[in-house]
Structures are given as C-alpha cells and as structure tokens.
Design an enzyme around this catalytic site. Structure first.
Site, mmCIF file in Angstrom:
data_model
loop_
_atom_site.group_PDB
_atom_site.id
_atom_site.type_symbol
_atom_site.label_atom_id
_atom_site.label_comp_id
_atom_site.label_asym_id
_atom_site.label_seq_id
_atom_site.Cartn_x
_atom_site.Cartn_y
_atom_site.Cartn_z
ATOM 1 N N LYS A 42 -2.382 -1.372 -3.877
ATOM 2 C CA LYS A 42 -3.154 -0.446 -3.772
ATOM 3 C C LYS A 42 -2.509 0.938 -3.695
ATOM 4 C CE LYS A 42 -6.115 1.847 -0.425
ATOM 5 N NZ LYS A 42 -6.644 1.981 1.048
ATOM 6 N N LYS B 242 0.980 -1.308 0.059
ATOM 7 C CA LYS B 242 0.123 0.039 -0.132
ATOM 8 C C LYS B 242 0.748 1.154 -0.049
ATOM 9 C CE LYS B 242 -3.432 2.608 2.460
ATOM 10 N NZ LYS B 242 -4.757 2.298 3.519
HETATM 11 C C1 PBG Z 1 -6.824 3.795 5.789
HETATM 12 C C2 PBG Z 1 -7.370 3.277 4.547
HETATM 13 C C3 PBG Z 1 -7.464 4.142 3.451
HETATM 14 C C4 PBG Z 1 -8.139 3.689 2.277
HETATM 15 C C5 PBG Z 1 -8.539 2.476 2.686
HETATM 16 N N1 PBG Z 1 -8.292 2.076 3.906
HETATM 17 C C6 PBG Z 1 -6.963 5.701 3.436
HETATM 18 C C7 PBG Z 1 -5.482 5.880 3.865
HETATM 19 O O1 PBG Z 1 -4.797 4.939 3.969
HETATM 20 O O2 PBG Z 1 -5.430 6.870 4.208
HETATM 21 C C8 PBG Z 1 -8.112 4.352 1.160
HETATM 22 C C9 PBG Z 1 -9.219 3.730 0.213
HETATM 23 C C10 PBG Z 1 -9.528 4.651 -0.953
HETATM 24 O O3 PBG Z 1 -8.872 5.829 -1.241
HETATM 25 O O4 PBG Z 1 -10.499 4.512 -1.698
HETATM 26 N N2 PBG Z 1 -6.868 2.762 6.525
#
Ligand code: PBG
Length: 327
Positions: free
Chosen positions: A252, A194
């Site tokens: 992601k 991520k």
């Molecule tokens: C946070 C989380 C995020 C997303 C999923 N879980 C945002 C972040 O890491 O700040 C983002 C998903 C999206 O943008 O569709 N645990």
C-alpha cells in the site's frame, strides 16, 4: 521478417485470446466507511462518488455489492471526537460501531467476507496508529491493544482482521491471542509493506483521523510506516509478517509501488493484496471531472496494471464501478 508481433494484435478476438491479465469481481475488496446515525449517506469531500454510510443503509449497500459479484468488504469506522483517547478503549467496546457493523453485515449477507481495519488512529485523539508517550509511539503496548481489538472483531464475527499500523511484532501478538481464545479460523490480512505516503489524505478526511498538530505529537507517521525510498525493506517486512502468521499480505499504496508488488509476489507463497488508496481515487476523479482523462479507461488500465504487477487481490474504491464497466 520471420516474426510479426502485430499479428497477435489484429482484432479484439485475437487480443483477448492472448491477453495475460484479466480483472474479475472476485479480485476486489470493497472498502466501506461507516458512521453512526440513521439514513446517512454522506459524500466524502475529497472522494467524489464515495460515501460514509450509517448501519441501516449499509445493509442495502452490501446486498447490492453481493449482487454485482463482489465478495469481500473492508470496514472502517468514523468515531466521534468524545470517544477518542490515547488507549483505544472504544476500539474494544463490544457494542462499538465496528463490532455492530460486522454483525449487521453478516446478518444481511452471511456469505460476504467481512474484513475489519484494526488500527488505533480513528480512535486516537492524536490521530496516530499507536499509543503515545512523551512524543513517542509505543510499539509493544500498541501491539497488545491491537491484539485485543482483533479479538473483539473476531468475536463480532469478522472473517479477517486487517492491521494497518506497521508496529513490529503485531501479527504474532494478534495470531497468538486469536489462537489462545479459540478463533482458529479468523484470518489475518496484514498491511505488511505500508508506506508513509502522501496519498492517504482523502481517507483521513473521510474519517477525520489525520495526526493532530500539537506540541510533542509527531506530525507524520514516518517512525512506523515505511520510507517510500525503500525496496528491500518491503520484502523483509512482508516475510516477517508471514512468519508471524499473516494469511494475506498487502502492499500500500498501489500504483507508485508496483515494483514492490512484483518483488514480493516473486518471493512469497501467500496471496498478495494491493490497496489502491484514497489519493489514487481522488486523482482520477478530479482529472475526469475536468474532462482531462477518460475515467473508465483509466480505471481499468490502473487496475489491470496492479494485477499484472502481481496482485492477487485489490482493495479499491473503484471496485463497484469497475465491475459495472467490465460487465
Ligand atoms: C490507518 C489507515 C490509513 C489508510 C488505511 N488505514 C491511513 C493512514 O495510515 O494514515 C489509508 C487508506 C487510503 O488512503 O485509502 N490505519
């Protein structure tokens, strides 16, 4: 000419006969945003056509998803400000919104695969995925809480827990606690690669979970989420999560990271999920609203590209629309 490649593109029947990639409803994981209240269906400003639902309306929504052939949902909850702290106390409340959401959905559609976001940020008064002490995100203390949250989701009936934080060692902590407590069949879908991406903006609007702007609070998530410039590191992260017990791994965001998806697909033997994130959704919606892009065609092209890169599963805000377009 002995070879004419255009022969295989002559008409749609031939093209579909030789097509290498196809999309079907069971490729998708549907993200759902859940809020407290009754009869709430609240459109998210930066995500036109996407909503936050209260529990009474989520029942109807998951029944509709099921009838469209969609088989899995990924739950996110919006937590009210007064329940936020620096410890994730509300996240392990057996009567918390997430725990009730899991029960409600399992009750409405027992066969629906329910996955839960395991993360502190919606519950953090600082908007971070970890416990903060003196300007630092504490790794091991956070991982221990994430394991407790996972256990609490498993007890509520979640089929998969999905830690989205990027702390080191959290998959091991989660797997160990689930095993110790007898939740052998609860799976883990790990957000394993991520990135610290600017494409999460609309999601943070949806949950009101952006990092707060205050002294001694990190302004971004770059000490735990990955640097977008790195490729080799994604493979390292992912292999470690598999060793620690992840059943499904994830890359992601989606479109900007398809090289990573392919690298990972080539070296792992577990399903690889891709999260097409909120910013990717927002860009297509905005361009389509302006009449600058053909919405349906672009949606299918991007989803096809994600699968072609090597995704076995796609978490996408377009899931419902895509299934309607292809049917
Ligand atoms: C946070 C989380 C995020 C997303 C999923 N879980 C945002 C972040 O890491 O700040 C983002 C998903 C999206 O943008 O569709 N645990």
């Amino acid at each position: 000419m002995l070879r004419r490649n255009r022969r295989l593109r002559t008409n749609e029947a031939i093209r579909s006969m030789v097509r290498e990639t196809s999309i079907s409803p069971n490729d998708f994981i549907v993200p759902l945003f859940i809020v407290e209240g009754k009869n709430v269906k609240d459109e998210i400003n930066s995500m036109p056509g996407y909503y936050r639902y209260s529990l009474d309306l989520i029942e109807k929504e998951v029944k509709e998803l099921w009838s469209l052939g969609l088989r899995s949902v990924l739950l996110f909850v919006k937590v009210s400000e007064e329940l936020k702290d620096n410890a994730g106390k509300e996240a392990i409340n057996p009567e918390g919104l997430m725990q009730r959401a899991v029960k409600t959905i399992k009750n409405a559609v027992p066969e629906m695969i329910v996955m839960t976001d395991v993360a502190l940020d919606p519950y953090s008064k600082f908007g971070h995925d970890g416990i903060i002490d003196d300007g630092k995100i504490l790794n091991d203390d956070t991982a221990a809480v994430l394991a407790e949250i996972s256990l609490s989701h498993a007890k509520a009936g979640a089929d998969f827990v999905a830690p989205s934080d990027m702390m080191d060692g959290r998959i091991f902590e989660i797997r160990s606690l689930l095993e110790d407590e007898g939740f052998h069949d609860t799976g883990i879908m790990s957000y394993s690669a991520k990135y610290a991406s600017a494409f999460y903006g609309p999601f943070r609007d949806a949950l009101d979970s952006a990092p707060v702007d205050a002294q001694n609070i990190p302004k971004d998530k770059k000490t735990y989420q990955m640097d977008p410039a790195n490729r080799e590191e994604a493979v390292k992260e992912t292999l470690m999560d598999i060793e620690e017990g992840a059943d499904i791994v994830m890359v992601k965001p989606g479109l900007c990271y398809l090289d990573i998806v392919r690298d990972i697909r080539n070296v792992v033997n577990v399903p690889v999920a891709v999260y097409q994130v909120s910013g990717e959704y927002a860009m297509i919606k905005a361009a389509a609203e302006k009449g600058w892009l053909d919405h349906d065609a672009v949606v299918l092209e991007q989803l096809t590209a994600i699968k072609r890169a090597g995704a076995s599963l796609i978490a996408s805000y377009f899931a419902k629309e895509a299934v309607k377009i292809i049917s």
